[in-house]
Design an enzyme around this catalytic site. Sequence first.
Site, PDB file in Angstrom:
ATOM      1  CG  ASP A  39      45.095 -14.989   0.992  1.00  0.00           C
ATOM      2  OD1 ASP A  39      44.488 -13.896   0.950  1.00  0.00           O
ATOM      3  OD2 ASP A  39      44.740 -15.927   1.722  1.00  0.00           O
ATOM      4  NE  ARG A  43      45.049 -12.511   6.270  1.00  0.00           N
ATOM      5  CZ  ARG A  43      45.247 -13.770   5.921  1.00  0.00           C
ATOM      6  NH1 ARG A  43      45.717 -14.625   6.804  1.00  0.00           N
ATOM      7  NH2 ARG A  43      44.967 -14.179   4.697  1.00  0.00           N
ATOM      8  CG  HIS A  56      43.901  -5.163  -2.515  1.00  0.00           C
ATOM      9  ND1 HIS A  56      44.045  -6.504  -2.249  1.00  0.00           N
ATOM     10  CD2 HIS A  56      42.692  -4.812  -1.989  1.00  0.00           C
ATOM     11  CE1 HIS A  56      42.978  -6.948  -1.596  1.00  0.00           C
ATOM     12  NE2 HIS A  56      42.150  -5.938  -1.413  1.00  0.00           N
ATOM     13  CB  THR A  85      33.755 -17.328  -8.822  1.00  0.00           C
ATOM     14  OG1 THR A  85      34.243 -18.465  -8.090  1.00  0.00           O
ATOM     15  CG2 THR A  85      34.110 -17.512 -10.278  1.00  0.00           C
ATOM     16  CG  LEU A 150      56.521 -16.022 -17.243  1.00  0.00           C
ATOM     17  CD1 LEU A 150      56.863 -17.320 -16.515  1.00  0.00           C
ATOM     18  CD2 LEU A 150      56.621 -14.839 -16.286  1.00  0.00           C
TER      19      LEU A 150
HETATM   20  C1  IPE Z   1      41.852 -16.541  -2.555  1.00  0.00           C
HETATM   21  O1  IPE Z   1      42.006 -15.695  -1.479  1.00  0.00           O
HETATM   22  C2  IPE Z   1      41.598 -15.764  -3.801  1.00  0.00           C
HETATM   23  C3  IPE Z   1      42.696 -14.923  -4.285  1.00  0.00           C
HETATM   24  C4  IPE Z   1      43.877 -14.838  -3.774  1.00  0.00           C
HETATM   25  C5  IPE Z   1      42.393 -14.155  -5.472  1.00  0.00           C
HETATM   26  P1  IPE Z   1      40.800 -15.324  -0.515  1.00  0.00           P
HETATM   27  O2  IPE Z   1      41.340 -14.382   0.478  1.00  0.00           O
HETATM   28  O3  IPE Z   1      39.623 -14.869  -1.308  1.00  0.00           O
HETATM   29  O4  IPE Z   1      40.443 -16.738   0.119  1.00  0.00           O
HETATM   30  P2  IPE Z   1      39.653 -17.099   1.462  1.00  0.00           P
HETATM   31  O5  IPE Z   1      38.396 -16.284   1.457  1.00  0.00           O
HETATM   32  O6  IPE Z   1      40.534 -16.736   2.606  1.00  0.00           O
HETATM   33  O7  IPE Z   1      39.435 -18.560   1.360  1.00  0.00           O
HETATM   34  C1  IPE Z   2      44.433 -11.325  -1.577  1.00  0.00           C
HETATM   35  O1  IPE Z   2      44.511 -10.646  -0.367  1.00  0.00           O
HETATM   36  C2  IPE Z   2      43.828 -10.503  -2.673  1.00  0.00           C
HETATM   37  C3  IPE Z   2      42.523 -10.971  -3.131  1.00  0.00           C
HETATM   38  C4  IPE Z   2      41.863 -11.998  -2.670  1.00  0.00           C
HETATM   39  C5  IPE Z   2      41.913 -10.222  -4.194  1.00  0.00           C
HETATM   40  P1  IPE Z   2      43.253 -10.550   0.590  1.00  0.00           P
HETATM   41  O2  IPE Z   2      42.489  -9.327   0.228  1.00  0.00           O
HETATM   42  O3  IPE Z   2      42.472 -11.798   0.589  1.00  0.00           O
HETATM   43  O4  IPE Z   2      43.973 -10.333   1.977  1.00  0.00           O
HETATM   44  P2  IPE Z   2      43.550 -10.953   3.372  1.00  0.00           P
HETATM   45  O5  IPE Z   2      43.411 -12.426   3.177  1.00  0.00           O
HETATM   46  O6  IPE Z   2      42.260 -10.313   3.751  1.00  0.00           O
HETATM   47  O7  IPE Z   2      44.673 -10.594   4.284  1.00  0.00           O
HETATM   48 MG    MG Z   3      42.574 -13.487   1.688  1.00  0.00          MG
END
Ligand code: IPE
Ligand code: IPE
Ligand code: MG
Length: 259
Positions: A39, A43, A56, A85, A150
């Site tokens: 995650d 940001r 990403h 999901t 792995l």
């Molecule tokens: C959780 O992250 C899902 C993945 C990392 C794939 P999100 O960014 O979707 O989670 P929330 O929305 O902050 O809970």
């Molecule tokens: C995680 O990074 C990737 C996915 C959830 C696919 P985010 O896209 O959720 O990044 P933030 O949380 O907005 O920074």
């Molecule tokens: Mg996120």
Amino acid sequence: MFKKPRWLRWKGGKPQDEAGWKDRIDMERLPQHIAIIMDGNGRWANARGLPRTAGHRAGMGTLHEIVDASGEIGLKILTVYAFSTENWKRPPEEVDFLMHLMVEYIVKELAELHEKGVQIRLMGDIEDLPGDTRNEMKNAIEVTRNNQGLVLNIAVNYGGRSEILRAVKQVCAEVRGSRLAPEEIDEELFGRLLYTEGCADPDLVIRPSGEMRLSNFMLWQIAYSEFWFDRILWPDFHREHLYQAIVEFQQRHRRYGGL
Ligand code: IPE
Ligand code: IPE
Ligand code: MG
């Protein structure tokens, strides 16, 4: 010139140990299964004035590094949360980009992963993915099926609740068909109906980005997992962070309700 101490230069998260975390890992007591909620990509990009997609892409580089580091230390299972999901709620362009990025990841990395003996597994409902994403993923599973290194378990279109409901429906169908008696339903049987069939539960769950929540991740399997949260954003996460999380994990005392 004044050189900032390492902990001041550090962009987020806990200060890193100059001594090197890797040497402090007790290789005899490695966790078997580490699960990571990748995650903070958005940001990370925002902070640089870049589009979220750039975050990403950078996050994919981190994945490469962490898979490499995990294989190197001899970890058995690495699960990574790539798309939930709930992530379908994002703008269609971002969803498309993420789906395409997964194809790109497999196309780019498959040969190397295969050579390193990585076995790719998937967790989630892949039938709902776009055709090319689904096909590349199925191909990657097929190609690496017999590898002994792995296990890289990728969670795509995954949600803990839907995984549990899917298992419940299977159980109901078995009971209705008189192939299973309700008394026979136990944790072991139920666990075999989850995507993680045959895999030990995660010992350690890592979530970077500062969020202290699970976001529907492995709700059944993490009943007794240890957690490691940090403010570091996923694209800034490096192998040292993985080692640090493992060292800190090894300092904990898991009681499983006992004394
Ligand atoms: C959780 O992250 C899902 C993945 C990392 C794939 P999100 O960014 O979707 O989670 P929330 O929305 O902050 O809970
Ligand atoms: C995680 O990074 C990737 C996915 C959830 C696919 P985010 O896209 O959720 O990044 P933030 O949380 O907005 O920074
Ligand atoms: Mg996120």
